[in-house]
Design an enzyme around this catalytic site. Structure first.
Site, mmCIF file in Angstrom:
data_model
loop_
_atom_site.group_PDB
_atom_site.id
_atom_site.type_symbol
_atom_site.label_atom_id
_atom_site.label_comp_id
_atom_site.label_asym_id
_atom_site.label_seq_id
_atom_site.Cartn_x
_atom_site.Cartn_y
_atom_site.Cartn_z
ATOM 1 N N THR A 231 0.842 -1.188 0.000
ATOM 2 C CA THR A 231 0.000 0.000 0.000
ATOM 3 C C THR A 231 0.885 1.247 0.000
ATOM 4 O O THR A 231 1.829 1.346 0.773
ATOM 5 C CB THR A 231 -0.924 -0.010 1.237
ATOM 6 O OG1 THR A 231 -1.705 -1.206 1.176
ATOM 7 C CG2 THR A 231 -1.837 1.204 1.261
ATOM 8 N N CYS B 121 26.589 7.809 8.185
ATOM 9 C CA CYS B 121 26.783 6.368 8.329
ATOM 10 C C CYS B 121 28.212 6.071 8.766
ATOM 11 O O CYS B 121 28.468 5.073 9.423
ATOM 12 C CB CYS B 121 26.503 5.670 7.007
ATOM 13 S SG CYS B 121 25.218 6.454 6.055
#
Ligand code: PLP
Length: 393
Positions: A236, A324
């Site tokens: 969805t 990161c």
């Protein structure tokens, strides 16, 4: 607070939030259902897709929504490899890609039998085109080169890379997470077959991205399930996210010329003040072919992490590389790739501006950096040795 970490993420623009809100509480229908409020969701997705396609000169049906830049990068590489492995197993990329590309390449190499060539860059971080062309073999199925680097801001010659890829009949993917909405990109002019982007890097919401896939590219589906995203990425849809992303993309394109001209002026003021007022530092990345909002400086004799902590105490948010990389002690792979020795790579600071940053903000930031760099160097035995040598003692 002065926020100078816009390469990590950006503030969601008020007009983006406003556009999204009704799709949480009012038009919450599942776009695949048939009643009226579901129709509202479906229309909103169509509009978001058009707004994004317009920015790239793409067709709306070539835009596939994902959960962000990392997913788009994973999809582009893994699913192209699967779909084209009968043609060959060779992928060409660069040493300075985001980890979403590099770690996916490592996975394909270790677990799936891919051969990966990592092209080097010059001292400004620009990809070496001769090396790239020379790396092409009959087995090469994909070239993936980022449009602009997230750490040092260098903009890559993607038009030339697209031309090379097309001449050799090889697919071209570009990670445009930092470039989309910041510099003009047209997928046809650059012969781009696939392009990754992410909402939260352009004042849109987090957790939404897209992969542009040129019509005719035989990439595998990434998520199996329902028929969403032309059966290529089931689930969805993130309707509020798509609405916000569409508005953010349209806004980024509409304001690009004026916004980036202002950013470049403030950026160059920042760079020049640091380089002229603080000794023993250097600018990383290309001075000209550079994202409008990126400043990346290496300061000798200090640790970038210490600098960050002390800037934070003054209310300044910055980064020592990519979000990161922080948290690990490895120096940035990008700074090593442009030839910095480990100690200089460790002493680097990335400041990425937004349109809200003024020269007055920069004045405050530069004064803080000067004071902190002085203080950290005064505690450094290496710096002490250096000064003694300078004085001939
Ligand atoms: C931020 C970033 C990504 C990852 O995007 P997410 O939406 O955070 O997953 C990938 N590539 C580059 C160049 C980035 O700057």
């Amino acid at each position: 607070m002065i926020y100078l970490d816009n390469a990590a993420t950006t503030k969601t623009a008020p007009e983006v939030v406003e556009a999204m809100l009704p799709y949480f509480s009012e038009y919450y229908g599942n776009p695949s259902s048939i009643y009226a409020i579901a129709g509202k969701s479906k229309e909103a997705i169509t509009k978001g897709r058009e707004q994004i396609a317009n920015v790239l000169g793409a067709k709306p049906e070539e835009i596939y929504f994902t959960a962000g830049g990392s997913e788009s990068d994973n999809w582009a590489l893994k699913a192209t490899f699967e779909a084209y492995k009968n043609k060959g197993n060779h992928i060409i990329t660069t040493k300075i890609e985001h980890h979403a590309i590099l770690h996916t390449c490592e996975y394909l190499e270790k677990e799936r039998g891919a051969k990966i060539t990592y092209i080097g860059v010059d001292e400004n971080g620009v990809v070496n085109l001769d090396e790239l062309e020379a790396a092409i073999t009959p087995e090469t199925i994909l070239i993936s080169v980022m449009a602009a680097n997230n750490e040092i801001g260098t903009i890559q010659p993607i038009k030339e890379i697209g031309r090379i890829a097309k001449e050799h009949n090889i697919l071209f993917h570009t990670d445009a997470v930092q470039a989309f909405g910041q510099i003009p990109i047209n997928v046809d002019e650059c012969n781009i077959d696939m392009l990754s982007s992410s909402g939260h890097k352009i004042n849109g919401p987090k957790g939404i991205g897209f992969l542009y896939i040129r019509k005719g590219v035989k990439i595998r589906s990434f998520v199996h399930g329902g028929a969403q995203e032309r059966k290529r990425r089931a689930g969805t849809e993130n309707v509020p996210g798509i609405v916000g992303y569409g508005v953010a993309a349209e806004r980024a394109a509409r304001t690009m010329a004026e916004r980036t001209a202002k950013e470049i002026e403030v950026r160059d003021y920042l760079i020049n003040r640091i380089l002229t007022e603080i000794p023993n530092c250097r600018l990383n990345g290309d001075p000209v072919k550079r994202l409008p909002n990126n400043c990346n400086i290496s300061f000798e004799f200090i640790e970038g992490e210490s600098l960050l902590i002390m800037l934070d105490m003054k209310g300044i948010c910055a980064s020592s590389g990519s979000a990161c990389t922080s948290g690990s002690l490895d120096p940035s792979h990008v700074l090593l790739a442009i030839g910095l020795p480990h100690e200089k790579a460790h002493g680097s600071l990335r400041l990425t501006l937004s349109e809200e940053i003024t020269k007055e903000d920069v004045d405050f930031v530069v004064e803080q950096i000067k004071a902190i760099v002085d203080r950290l160097r005064s505690m450094s035995p290496l710096y002490e040795d250096y000064i003694k040598k300078q004085q001939g003692k």
